[in-house]
Design an enzyme around this catalytic site. Structure first.
Site, PDB file in Angstrom:
ATOM      1  N   LYS A  15       4.570 -13.769  -6.409  1.00 30.40           N
ATOM      2  CA  LYS A  15       3.735 -12.743  -5.757  1.00 30.40           C
ATOM      3  C   LYS A  15       4.397 -12.195  -4.498  1.00 30.40           C
ATOM      4  O   LYS A  15       4.868 -12.952  -3.634  1.00 30.40           O
ATOM      5  CB  LYS A  15       2.374 -13.360  -5.427  1.00 30.40           C
ATOM      6  N   GLU A  20      -4.383 -17.526   1.750  1.00 29.47           N
ATOM      7  CA  GLU A  20      -3.176 -17.410   0.905  1.00 29.47           C
ATOM      8  C   GLU A  20      -1.912 -17.321   1.749  1.00 29.47           C
ATOM      9  O   GLU A  20      -0.849 -17.782   1.338  1.00 29.47           O
ATOM     10  CB  GLU A  20      -3.273 -16.173   0.012  1.00 29.47           C
ATOM     11  N   ASN A  53       3.077 -18.186  -5.183  1.00 28.48           N
ATOM     12  CA  ASN A  53       2.021 -17.876  -6.132  1.00 28.48           C
ATOM     13  C   ASN A  53       2.737 -17.183  -7.302  1.00 28.48           C
ATOM     14  O   ASN A  53       3.223 -16.059  -7.161  1.00 28.48           O
ATOM     15  CB  ASN A  53       1.000 -16.956  -5.450  1.00 28.48           C
ATOM     16  N   ASN A 112      -7.804 -13.314  -8.843  1.00 29.47           N
ATOM     17  CA  ASN A 112      -9.013 -13.985  -8.321  1.00 29.47           C
ATOM     18  C   ASN A 112      -9.501 -13.096  -7.185  1.00 29.47           C
ATOM     19  O   ASN A 112      -8.863 -13.041  -6.126  1.00 29.47           O
ATOM     20  CB  ASN A 112      -8.677 -15.346  -7.702  1.00 29.47           C
ATOM     21  N   CYS A 135      -2.655 -10.220  -8.740  1.00 30.44           N
ATOM     22  CA  CYS A 135      -3.864  -9.913  -7.972  1.00 30.44           C
ATOM     23  C   CYS A 135      -3.678  -8.818  -6.932  1.00 30.44           C
ATOM     24  O   CYS A 135      -3.686  -7.654  -7.254  1.00 30.44           O
ATOM     25  CB  CYS A 135      -4.430 -11.186  -7.349  1.00 30.44           C
ATOM     26  N   GLU A 142      -4.530 -15.447 -12.544  1.00 24.27           N
ATOM     27  CA  GLU A 142      -3.796 -16.007 -11.398  1.00 24.27           C
ATOM     28  C   GLU A 142      -4.293 -17.436 -11.144  1.00 24.27           C
ATOM     29  O   GLU A 142      -5.488 -17.722 -11.297  1.00 24.27           O
ATOM     30  CB  GLU A 142      -4.103 -15.140 -10.164  1.00 24.27           C
TER      31      GLU A 142
HETATM   32  N1  CDT Z   1      -5.999 -13.438  -4.991  1.00 27.28           N
HETATM   33  C1  CDT Z   1      -5.969 -12.252  -4.363  1.00 27.28           C
HETATM   34  O1  CDT Z   1      -4.909 -11.703  -4.110  1.00 27.28           O
HETATM   35  N2  CDT Z   1      -7.152 -11.696  -4.027  1.00 27.28           N
HETATM   36  C2  CDT Z   1      -7.278 -10.535  -3.223  1.00 27.28           C
HETATM   37  C3  CDT Z   1      -8.442 -10.688  -2.352  1.00 27.28           C
HETATM   38  C4  CDT Z   1      -8.286  -9.928  -1.119  1.00 27.28           C
HETATM   39  S1  CDT Z   1      -9.422 -10.418   0.070  1.00 27.28           S
HETATM   40  C5  CDT Z   1      -8.546 -11.395   1.105  1.00 27.28           C
HETATM   41  C6  CDT Z   1      -7.409  -9.239  -4.022  1.00 27.28           C
HETATM   42  O2  CDT Z   1      -6.754  -8.259  -3.657  1.00 27.28           O
HETATM   43  O3  CDT Z   1      -8.208  -9.169  -4.966  1.00 27.28           O
END
Ligand code: CDT
Length: 321
Positions: A131, A150, A114, A201, A176, A54
């Site tokens: 996304k 985000e 995204n 990420n 993600c 991502e």
């Molecule tokens: N990038 C992304 O979607 N990361 C989320 C982090 C959640 S914490 C706010 C994940 O689900 O891994």
């Protein structure tokens, strides 16, 4: 139940190209060069398709809040490919290997998504996914060690989860946080998906509830293995891991079979390529037997799945029916 099991092999050699951190000062050109070298490593291993993380062109910029969002415009792509990203498309065409790439997209009418694309072996874009589940927060939260804004930087897409014909099979994408929601997989499962590609990420510190920190790797594997098995599909999860601008992120990229078994997993948290042969015919062993959805599912008794977002409870905590 259909019962028809796997037939003549339909093997797609899949590479997961995990990345270590991309720092704020790293130029886009340097990052594209890095992506090209990962693509060449995957091609040397005979891969048909290579999956990148991502937001693979930039640092994970939602960790910083800016009052004027246009100050972040340089993190977004206005065209794909662009003069800066075209070397990756040229390398794909030259090496005859497809790829999937995540990046921040700024549309001509100013919308911010995204996004992840799927590119064929001839360098043409076959699919674009934006996304759906946007985690984190939409306003500045100065008490946090780092932001996860985000919901400020991206709008949630209403396009849903497509499945496209590519690489001799049915391919879908998710990004993600999408991987944590069973609806994501099921939407694609109901389109007969055979291979789901996902970049992520994931910070190792979940600030709203630090008790979850030690479970980051477990939860990552748990959701992707469950999604694979329950829908009889391969799932490929690819991290941008390591310590990026002082924030530690999960690595542990996976290639998972329709059985839910892990076929390959990264060992480090930097740039690393793992490869697995994915026989898409294997999906039939699950999609035509235990998870023959047409035969066994009961959508008529699942009305809440699409009519409400969360639990509806009375003041005393009992469910409203
Ligand atoms: N990038 C992304 O979607 N990361 C989320 C982090 C959640 S914490 C706010 C994940 O689900 O891994």
């Amino acid at each position: 139940m259909r019962g028809e099991l796997r037939g003549e092999p339909r093997v797609v050699r899949v590479a997961a190209a995990q990345m270590g951190p991309i720092q704020r000062t790293d130029s886009r050109e340097a990052t594209v060069t890095r992506l090209c070298s990962l693509l060449h490593r995957a091609a040397d291993g005979g891969a048909d398709v290579v999956v990148f993380p991502e937001l693979a062109l930039t640092t994970f910029f939602p960790r910083w809040f800016v009052d004027d969002i246009s100050q972040a415009d340089h993190y977004y792509e206005r065209e794909m490919p662009s003069p800066t990203t075209s070397p990756l498309f040229l390398a794909a065409r030259e090496r005859k290997v497809g790829f999937s790439l995540g990046y921040a997209e700024l549309t001509p009418d100013g919308r911010r998504f995204n996004t992840q694309i799927l590119v064929q072996k001839d360098g043409s874009i076959v699919a674009r996914y934006r996304k759906v589940h946007i985690p984190g927060h939409a306003t500045h939260e100065p008490q946090r060690k780092f932001q996860h804004a985000e919901r400020y930087y991206f709008e949630p897409s209403n396009d849903g989860f497509g499945v496209w014909t590519a690489f001799g099979g049915r391919v879908g994408m998710m990004i993600c946080n999408d991987r944590r929601w069973p609806e994501t997989y099921r939407e694609m499962g109901l389109q007969g998906v055979e291979l789901i590609l996902c970049g992520y990420n994931t910070p190792l510190n979940y600030l709203p509830d630090p008790s979850q920190d030690r479970l980051a790797g477990f939860h990552n594997a748990l959701v992707m293995q469950a999604g694979a098995y329950q829908n009889g599909t391969f799932v490929v999860g690819v991290a941008k891991g390591g310590c990026e601008e002082g924030v530690d992120s999960l690595a542990e990229s996976h290639i998972i079979a329709p059985s839910g078994e892990v076929l390959a997993k990264t060992v480090g948290n930097g740039d690393e390529v793992i490869i697995a042969d994915c026989d898409l015919e294997w999906c039939k062993n699950y999609q035509n037997t235990l998870f023959d959805m047409d035969y066994y599912r009961r959508p008529e008794v699942y009305p809440r799945l699409t009519s409400q977002r969360g639990p509806r409870l009375r003041a005393d905590g009992t469910p409203l029916t």
